[in-house]
Design a protein around this motif. Structure first.
Motif, PDB file in Angstrom:
ATOM      1  N   GLN A  54      58.255  -4.640  32.834  1.00  0.00           N
ATOM      2  CA  GLN A  54      58.621  -4.448  34.241  1.00  0.00           C
ATOM      3  C   GLN A  54      57.572  -5.032  35.185  1.00  0.00           C
ATOM      4  O   GLN A  54      57.916  -5.663  36.189  1.00  0.00           O
ATOM      5  N   PHE A  55      56.302  -4.833  34.880  1.00  0.00           N
ATOM      6  CA  PHE A  55      55.236  -5.393  35.718  1.00  0.00           C
ATOM      7  C   PHE A  55      55.281  -6.928  35.671  1.00  0.00           C
ATOM      8  O   PHE A  55      55.155  -7.595  36.698  1.00  0.00           O
ATOM      9  N   ARG A  56      55.446  -7.473  34.487  1.00  0.00           N
ATOM     10  CA  ARG A  56      55.492  -8.931  34.334  1.00  0.00           C
ATOM     11  C   ARG A  56      56.645  -9.501  35.159  1.00  0.00           C
ATOM     12  O   ARG A  56      56.465 -10.506  35.864  1.00  0.00           O
ATOM     13  N   THR A  61      50.044  -8.292  37.644  1.00  0.00           N
ATOM     14  CA  THR A  61      49.187  -8.534  36.484  1.00  0.00           C
ATOM     15  C   THR A  61      48.349  -7.296  36.179  1.00  0.00           C
ATOM     16  O   THR A  61      48.306  -6.349  36.966  1.00  0.00           O
ATOM     17  N   TRP A  62      47.673  -7.318  35.043  1.00  0.00           N
ATOM     18  CA  TRP A  62      46.768  -6.235  34.677  1.00  0.00           C
ATOM     19  C   TRP A  62      45.629  -6.813  33.854  1.00  0.00           C
ATOM     20  O   TRP A  62      45.741  -7.876  33.258  1.00  0.00           O
ATOM     21  N   SER A  63      44.516  -6.101  33.880  1.00  0.00           N
ATOM     22  CA  SER A  63      43.343  -6.522  33.124  1.00  0.00           C
ATOM     23  C   SER A  63      42.538  -5.285  32.750  1.00  0.00           C
ATOM     24  O   SER A  63      42.738  -4.215  33.320  1.00  0.00           O
ATOM     25  N   LEU A 101      48.989  -8.298  43.061  1.00  0.00           N
ATOM     26  CA  LEU A 101      48.480  -7.024  42.553  1.00  0.00           C
ATOM     27  C   LEU A 101      47.991  -7.210  41.131  1.00  0.00           C
ATOM     28  O   LEU A 101      48.695  -7.780  40.293  1.00  0.00           O
ATOM     29  N   ASN A 102      46.786  -6.692  40.857  1.00  0.00           N
ATOM     30  CA  ASN A 102      46.241  -6.668  39.509  1.00  0.00           C
ATOM     31  C   ASN A 102      45.833  -5.226  39.204  1.00  0.00           C
ATOM     32  O   ASN A 102      44.999  -4.647  39.895  1.00  0.00           O
TER      33      ASN A 102
END
Length: 178
Positions: A54-56, A61-63, A101-102
């Motif tokens: 869902q985020f993709r 993004t995420w880290s 947003l990350n």
């Protein structure tokens, strides 16, 4: 398999609407059982894979400092057990603000405990950017300092944004108007 409903019984006028709604809810539940489809409400926790997907799709993004997603490791960024309303709230923030947003913090251990905590799926940490900071401080209402000194802003939806210096700590009580 055919689902049948019993013939309606005579009802008092004041209770008719309630019974009609109850009957409709029963039929909806029966349909879900017959088809094997489960509908997760906004409070339902979702899996890591579902949250990532869902985020993709939303361009979020995420880290993590550890480069991992293990919930029991504080250097990871995990989405295991995140609430659907939290995911939807992040997607609402992205589309409303137009900012990149990350996510740097999710449901992994190492955050403060409590009902509305990261671990319970209510919170996300976002990298601090000029765009996001301008959006939050220019759009939401300043509500004072949190106990740890973080400046807090509240959206009309009730979601709370806390400035923790190098990132934004967001508590999603709901999807933010999705």
């Amino acid at each position: 398999m055919t689902v049948t409903t019993p013939a309606p019984s005579p009802v008092r006028p004041r209770r008719g609407l309630f019974r009609a709604r109850l009957r409709a809810a029963s039929l909806a539940g029966a349909t879900a059982l017959v088809t094997g489809v489960a509908f997760a409400g906004p409070a339902a926790a979702v899996t890591q894979a579902s949250a990532e997907s869902q985020f993709r799709a939303a361009g979020i993004t995420w880290s993590s400092s550890g480069g991992c997603t293990t919930r029991s490791n504080s250097t990871c960024t995990s989405f295991d057990g995140i609430r659907q309303a939290t995911i939807d709230g992040a997607k609402t923030l992205k589309s409303a603000s137009g900012c990149s947003l990350n996510i740097t913090g999710g449901t992994e251990v190492g955050h403060a405990s409590g009902t509305y905590s990261h671990y319970n799926g209510y919170k996300l940490d976002f990298s601090r950017t000029t765009c996001l900071t301008s959006w939050i401080t220019g759009t939401y209402t300043y509500i004072g300092l949190r106990g740890d000194g973080a400046r807090q802003y509240k959206a009309a939806s009730g979601n709370v944004y806390a400035d923790e210096g190098n990132h934004w700590d967001v508590t999603y009580y709901n999807c933010g108007g999705c």
